[in-house]
Design an enzyme around this catalytic site. Structure first.
Site, mmCIF file in Angstrom:
data_model
loop_
_atom_site.group_PDB
_atom_site.id
_atom_site.type_symbol
_atom_site.label_atom_id
_atom_site.label_comp_id
_atom_site.label_asym_id
_atom_site.label_seq_id
_atom_site.Cartn_x
_atom_site.Cartn_y
_atom_site.Cartn_z
ATOM 1 C CB CYS A 42 0.117 12.558 12.510
ATOM 2 S SG CYS A 42 -0.843 13.642 13.479
ATOM 3 C CB SER A 86 -10.702 -3.888 1.135
ATOM 4 O OG SER A 86 -11.455 -2.897 1.781
ATOM 5 C CB ALA A 87 -15.912 -3.064 -1.190
ATOM 6 C CG HIS A 88 -12.479 1.039 1.610
ATOM 7 N ND1 HIS A 88 -11.525 1.996 1.810
ATOM 8 C CD2 HIS A 88 -12.177 0.022 2.435
ATOM 9 C CE1 HIS A 88 -10.665 1.563 2.739
ATOM 10 N NE2 HIS A 88 -11.046 0.358 3.130
ATOM 11 C CB THR A 122 -28.303 -9.524 9.522
ATOM 12 O OG1 THR A 122 -29.004 -10.241 10.533
ATOM 13 C CG2 THR A 122 -29.192 -9.321 8.309
ATOM 14 C CG ASN A 157 -0.341 -0.504 2.461
ATOM 15 O OD1 ASN A 157 0.283 -1.561 2.480
ATOM 16 N ND2 ASN A 157 -0.495 0.239 3.538
ATOM 17 C CD GLN A 164 -3.710 -0.471 -1.347
ATOM 18 O OE1 GLN A 164 -3.937 0.063 -2.423
ATOM 19 N NE2 GLN A 164 -4.167 0.026 -0.210
#
Ligand code: PLP
Length: 503
Positions: free
Chosen positions: A330, A205-207, A243, A157, A185
């Protein structure tokens, strides 16, 4: 500074991506019209169950397998946890107590491995070369009949380096070990075919592919050990109770249908990425490129800018509407440098001078031109509108000056971890934005956050709202504690105020 129109440019697509319009449409349709529980047996439920089925098919096709081998989860982090814990459990039962991994894995792998060490698993990390590639000969010497699992991500990533997962899987299998690969990735940016790779497990991962947040998936080869993390229902063939988020899964399915288009766009994306790299090289010849030229995701560019503070750069770019990410976190220990950058040989300081640009199919050439122009302003230090205060400069004169208004924008949980500057006015970034008229315009405003990055962002924001004299503390409270331990001990949290908000 040259006058130019501010644009919004998002170059942090390895962190997350914007929803594709088709995904929004499909999810909206499901949210509006398909509320049945897929586990029930009447019409509404059957509609929902059908959505799960066609979405599972779409995800399976995108990664080269059949729907029966896919399990939906709440995130890829969850999927990584589930596979590692399952393998550890199976390994402890059969006497294979070793997991071999790499120092470049995502925290959802790294921190689970630490947890497994507490359960009696031995974790070995394979060396990587200066580009972050697993050294296969070194891996060969670590894997043996004690090894339960070899775990290596397909693409990183932070730098975008792609690993030889097919060869690593073959090596693992030669020793009777299983192979897991975090393909989060890679999907949509690099061809992913779990059968061709020969892995036993893979995660997605979908996002990261213009789908929704809060849904992931894992692939498990037939017969590979897999146990539920969440108990209490027979959903996902008994492997994940709860669910199903049908709208999210529908969005994931739609995003996967678009994977061939994303892959088709990768040549164009790589051209833009290379244009960005060439521009940076021209503006700042000392820049060090951490992303390899060959065997790298087409969208990712990690660059170290010697002598430049990453958090200040992020604040400056943000002020100009550009979103990128840093090589340090950070809010952890003093700008904790990225473990990935350290593994490929960067010092802590170099990691803090690193930015990651990650493009997408939505990135345009004119945006790259704009980013380069803004970077040039920053790197040539043309008319920087805010002042960066080094933590060592935050002394009694500054802290107790009548003309300085200290604004502490830390999150509540950070305040529990560390004391703040004396005389600080505590607020939150979201509240601050609606209350700017309460900030004094006749004083100089010193913004402080936990690690420096939010502070830089807020300082540049205040400057854009017309506050003339704004500065931020580089490294935030963490930096102050580190460089001024005596002042921290003596004055930490003294006379702090919760900044009064509008009623
Ligand atoms: N693995 C890698 C390589 C990632 O980049 C990420 C997200 O940043 C994850 C796993 C975790 O994904 P999720 O946000 O779905 O938990």
């Amino acid at each position: 500074m040259i006058l130019r129109l501010r644009q919004q440019v998002y170059l942090d697509n390895n962190a997350t991506t914007a929803l594709a319009p088709g995904v929004v449409r499909v999810m909206g349709k499901v949210l509006r019209g398909c509320y049945g529980n897929p586990s029930s047996s009447y019409r509404h439920a059957r509609d929902a169950a059908e959505i799960l089925q066609v979405s599972r098919q779409a995800v399976a096709v995108a990664v080269g397998t059949v729907p029966e081998r896919m399990v939906f989860t709440g995130s890829a982090s969850e999927a990584n946890n589930q596979i590692l814990l399952s393998c550890a459990q199976a390994g402890l039962a059969c006497g294979r107590r070793v997991i071999v991994s790499t120092p470049l894995e995502h925290p959802s792998v790294m921190e689970t491995l630490v947890h497994l060490q507490g359960m009696g698993i031995t974790v070995l990390f394979c060396p990587v070369d200066s580009q972050g590639r697993v050294v296969l000969e070194a891996l060969e010497s670590l894997v043996n009949e004690q090894t339960m699992l070899v775990c290596c991500m397909l693409a990183n990533n932070e730098t975008g380096v792609v690993q030889e997962v097919g060869q690593i899987a073959a090596l693992a299998h030669r020793h009777g070990a299983l192979m897991m690969s975090d393909c989060v990735q890679a999907l949509g940016k690099w061809p992913v075919d779990v059968l061709a790779l020969g892995v036993d497990f893979a995660t997605f991962s979908a996002h990261k592919i213009h789908g929704p947040k809060g849904v992931g998936a894992l692939y498990a080869k037939e017969g590979a050990p897999l146990f539920p993390l969440i108990h209490g229902g027979l959903q996902e063939s008994g492997l994940r109770a709860g669910t199903e988020g049908v709208h999210n899964i529908a969005g994931f399915g739609e995003a996967c249908r678009n994977v061939p288009n994303l892959l088709a766009a990768s040549g164009r994306i790589a051209t833009l990425r290379d244009r960005l790299a060439a521009g940076i090289r021209e503006i700042f010849p000392e820049a060090r490129f951490n992303s390899p030229v060959e065997g790298c995701l087409p969208n990712t560019l990690s660059v170290t800018f010697p002598g430049c503070d990453g958090s200040e750069a992020i604040g400056f770019l943000d002020y100009h509407g550009i979103g990128v990410s840093a090589g340090s976190a950070c809010n952890t220990q003093a700008n904790a440098p990225s473990h990935v950058l350290k593994a490929i040989g960067l010092s802590d300081e170099e990691a803090r001078q690193t930015l990651r640009f990650s493009l997408s199919d939505q990135t345009r050439g004119r945006q790259i031109v704009y980013v380069l122009a803004v970077l040039r302003d920053f790197l040539e230090r043309r008319a920087l509108p805010v002042t960066m205060i080094r933590p060592a400069q935050v002394d009694e004169n500054l802290l107790f000056s009548e003309s300085v208004f200290i604004l502490d924008v830390r999150h509540g949980y950070d305040r529990k971890l560390l004391k703040g500057l004396p005389n600080a006015h505590e607020t939150s970034i979201s509240i601050l934005k609606g209350n700017l008229d309460l900030l004094p315009r006749d004083k100089s405003i010193l913004v402080v956050c936990q690690g420096g990055m939010d502070g830089a962002g807020v300082a540049y924001f205040l400057r854009s709202k017309g506050f003339k004299n704004v500065s931020f503390v580089m490294g935030g409270v963490l930096g102050w504690k580190l460089f001024q331990p005596a002042l921290y001990a003596r004055y930490g949290d003294k006379n702090k105020k919760t900044w009064v908000m509008k009623p």
